[in-house]
Design a protein around this motif. Structure first.
Motif, PDB file in Angstrom:
ATOM      1  N   VAL A 167       0.816  -1.210   0.000  1.00 25.69           N
ATOM      2  CA  VAL A 167       0.000   0.000   0.000  1.00 25.69           C
ATOM      3  C   VAL A 167       0.850   1.260   0.000  1.00 25.69           C
ATOM      4  CG1 VAL A 167      -1.692   1.300   1.332  1.00 25.69           C
ATOM      5  CG2 VAL A 167      -1.910  -1.165   1.138  1.00 25.69           C
ATOM      6  N   ALA A 168       1.821   1.340   0.915  1.00 25.30           N
ATOM      7  CA  ALA A 168       2.601   2.575   1.042  1.00 25.30           C
ATOM      8  C   ALA A 168       3.312   2.955  -0.258  1.00 25.30           C
ATOM      9  CB  ALA A 168       3.595   2.447   2.204  1.00 25.30           C
ATOM     10  N   ALA A 195      -9.145   1.322  -2.379  1.00 22.02           N
ATOM     11  CA  ALA A 195      -9.473   2.705  -2.703  1.00 22.02           C
ATOM     12  C   ALA A 195      -8.559   3.248  -3.792  1.00 22.02           C
ATOM     13  CB  ALA A 195      -9.359   3.570  -1.446  1.00 22.02           C
ATOM     14  N   VAL A 196      -7.272   2.874  -3.736  1.00 27.20           N
ATOM     15  CA  VAL A 196      -6.331   3.303  -4.762  1.00 27.20           C
ATOM     16  C   VAL A 196      -6.712   2.727  -6.115  1.00 27.20           C
ATOM     17  CG1 VAL A 196      -3.943   3.070  -5.555  1.00 27.20           C
ATOM     18  CG2 VAL A 196      -4.414   3.704  -3.190  1.00 27.20           C
ATOM     19  N   LEU A 227      -6.786  -2.472   7.231  1.00 30.85           N
ATOM     20  CA  LEU A 227      -6.595  -1.088   6.802  1.00 30.85           C
ATOM     21  C   LEU A 227      -5.861  -1.021   5.467  1.00 30.85           C
ATOM     22  CD1 LEU A 227      -5.564   0.524  10.220  1.00 30.85           C
ATOM     23  CD2 LEU A 227      -7.791   0.629   9.101  1.00 30.85           C
ATOM     24  N   GLY A 228      -4.825  -1.856   5.325  1.00 32.11           N
ATOM     25  CA  GLY A 228      -4.070  -1.848   4.082  1.00 32.11           C
ATOM     26  C   GLY A 228      -4.902  -2.305   2.906  1.00 32.11           C
ATOM     27  N   GLY A 229      -5.712  -3.348   3.113  1.00 31.10           N
ATOM     28  CA  GLY A 229      -6.580  -3.807   2.038  1.00 31.10           C
ATOM     29  C   GLY A 229      -7.588  -2.755   1.624  1.00 31.10           C
ATOM     30  N   ALA A 230      -8.161  -2.058   2.604  1.00 30.53           N
ATOM     31  CA  ALA A 230      -9.138  -1.009   2.287  1.00 30.53           C
ATOM     32  C   ALA A 230      -8.477   0.137   1.517  1.00 30.53           C
ATOM     33  CB  ALA A 230      -9.775  -0.488   3.575  1.00 30.53           C
ATOM     34  N   LEU A 231      -7.283   0.537   1.957  1.00 33.30           N
ATOM     35  CA  LEU A 231      -6.578   1.618   1.263  1.00 33.30           C
ATOM     36  C   LEU A 231      -6.208   1.211  -0.158  1.00 33.30           C
ATOM     37  CD1 LEU A 231      -4.214   2.988   4.061  1.00 33.30           C
ATOM     38  CD2 LEU A 231      -6.082   4.223   2.944  1.00 33.30           C
ATOM     39  N   THR A 268      -3.376   8.421 -11.180  1.00 30.06           N
ATOM     40  CA  THR A 268      -3.242   9.862 -10.965  1.00 30.06           C
ATOM     41  C   THR A 268      -2.742  10.515 -12.243  1.00 30.06           C
ATOM     42  OG1 THR A 268      -2.772   9.541  -8.639  1.00 30.06           O
ATOM     43  CG2 THR A 268      -2.062  11.623  -9.594  1.00 30.06           C
ATOM     44  N   ARG A 269      -3.297  11.637 -12.563  1.00 30.81           N
ATOM     45  CA  ARG A 269      -2.882  12.341 -13.779  1.00 30.81           C
ATOM     46  C   ARG A 269      -2.046  13.546 -13.365  1.00 30.81           C
ATOM     47  NH1 ARG A 269      -5.748  10.334 -17.960  1.00 30.81           N
ATOM     48  NH2 ARG A 269      -7.647   9.182 -17.452  1.00 30.81           N
ATOM     49  N   GLY A 270      -0.790  13.580 -13.889  1.00 29.25           N
ATOM     50  CA  GLY A 270       0.087  14.677 -13.544  1.00 29.25           C
ATOM     51  C   GLY A 270      -0.019  15.797 -14.550  1.00 29.25           C
TER      52      GLY A 270
END
Length: 326
Positions: free
Chosen positions: A257-258, A317-318, A310-314, A324-326
């Motif tokens: 996740v991180a 969500a990702v 928590l990691g699975g939920a995050l 992400t568009r830069g």
């Protein structure tokens, strides 16, 4: 390589994140089964002893393990060229547990550092095996790498369980496969500083690892010694995995996740991203540990359970948010 505007927008959030981790670390010192407040340190000598023997080591262990696991996950994702792998679920963590099990069976009286060395070698062998499986996979099929890693890790985990069952050591193995910090005391966590050292070494090699992420052909064209950079990354990953499993047990999803959260925010320049990845990993593990202490007080929920939830939920969500568009 990075999202547009990341440096200007990232610095305030980095400072706030660091402040948040410091506040969580301070709160961690006074949360536990035995009530403890700042005023008790002046009135009761036993309170100071509790702080030095239990609370400070536990907090330091959570920070070191979280930072090291997050960085090792980012390194493995570069080596595997896949965003969906991490050491604890892709064979390295299971191999480290198998190494500890075999060491306990063959050398039951060996000191902890010997078992940690055997676990490191086993984790390194597991990581090398994964790299050998991933190398021939076509880059046009990005989902093959994480699926292969999951099957590979599951196979090693099944082999570990079979050996433990035959030796009547299932409970022993469960200790290493479920990370928890309730048993961390002074004198029982210091090996994690080796993982912290490996994390710092990875930062010094960040530029080489970034080039390695461009692909072997491109990296060689830019003058990188690919074999040496790959060996450095695998060695750091194996050491971090073995030390963490030996000291506090396996903590899943932190290395998955991180790095994904940070890479979507800051891009793939590891010189900039690794400190943020380490900070986020440390915060996730420490936050999960604090939540585990209060959610069912006076009982505790293992940090691995809450880190997985928590990691699975995050991570979901990702995935649902999209790139992400830069």
């Amino acid at each position: 390589m990075r999202a547009a505007g990341a440096p200007a927008a990232g610095a305030p959030w980095l400072l706030l994140g660091g402040l948040g981790v410091l506040l969580m670390a301070a709160a961690s010192l006074f949360i536990g089964r035995i009530p403890l407040g700042p005023a008790d340190l002046w009135r009761d000598p036993a309170a100071g002893e509790l702080l030095l023997v239990s609370r400070i080591p536990r907090t330091a262990a959570a920070l070191l393990a979280g930072a090291a696991l997050a960085v090792s996950g980012q390194i493995m994702q570069i080596l595997a060229r896949s965003r969906f792998v991490e050491p604890m679920t892709a064979g390295a963590g299971q191999s480290a547990a198998l190494g500890i099990l075999l060491a306990a069976m063959v050398f039951p009286a060996a000191p902890l550092w010997v078992k940690m060395g055997i676990a490191s070698l086993a984790a390194l062998a597991g990581a090398l095996g994964l790299m050998a499986l991933l190398r021939p996979l076509p880059p046009t099929q990005p989902l093959l790498a994480p699926l292969t890693a999951l099957v590979y890790g599951g196979a090693i985990g099944a082999a570990t369980a079979f050996v433990a069952f035959q030796a009547d050591m299932m409970q022993f193995v469960d200790t290493w496969l479920t990370g928890e910090l309730s048993g961390v005391l002074e004198g029982r966590y210091e090996l994690l500083w080796l993982a912290g050292g490996a994390t710092v070494a990875a930062w010094f090699a960040a530029d080489r690892l970034t080039l390695l992420g461009l692909g072997e052909t491109t990296a060689r064209g830019l003058g990188l010694n690919v074999a040496r950079a790959r060996a450095l990354g695998l060695g750091a990953t194996a050491l971090v995995t073995a030390v963490t499993v030996t000291t506090v047990g396996a903590i899943p999803f932190i290395g998955l996740v991180a790095p994904n959260l940070v890479s979507r925010w800051m891009g793939d320049d590891l010189r900039r991203a690794l400190p943020v990845t380490a900070l986020l990993g440390a915060g996730l593990v420490l936050g999960a540990d604090i939540l585990g202490r209060v959610i069912r007080a006076p009982y505790e929920v293992p940090v691995a359970v809450l880190a997985g939830v928590l990691g699975g939920a995050l991570f979901l969500a990702v995935l649902l948010r999209g790139p992400t568009r830069g």
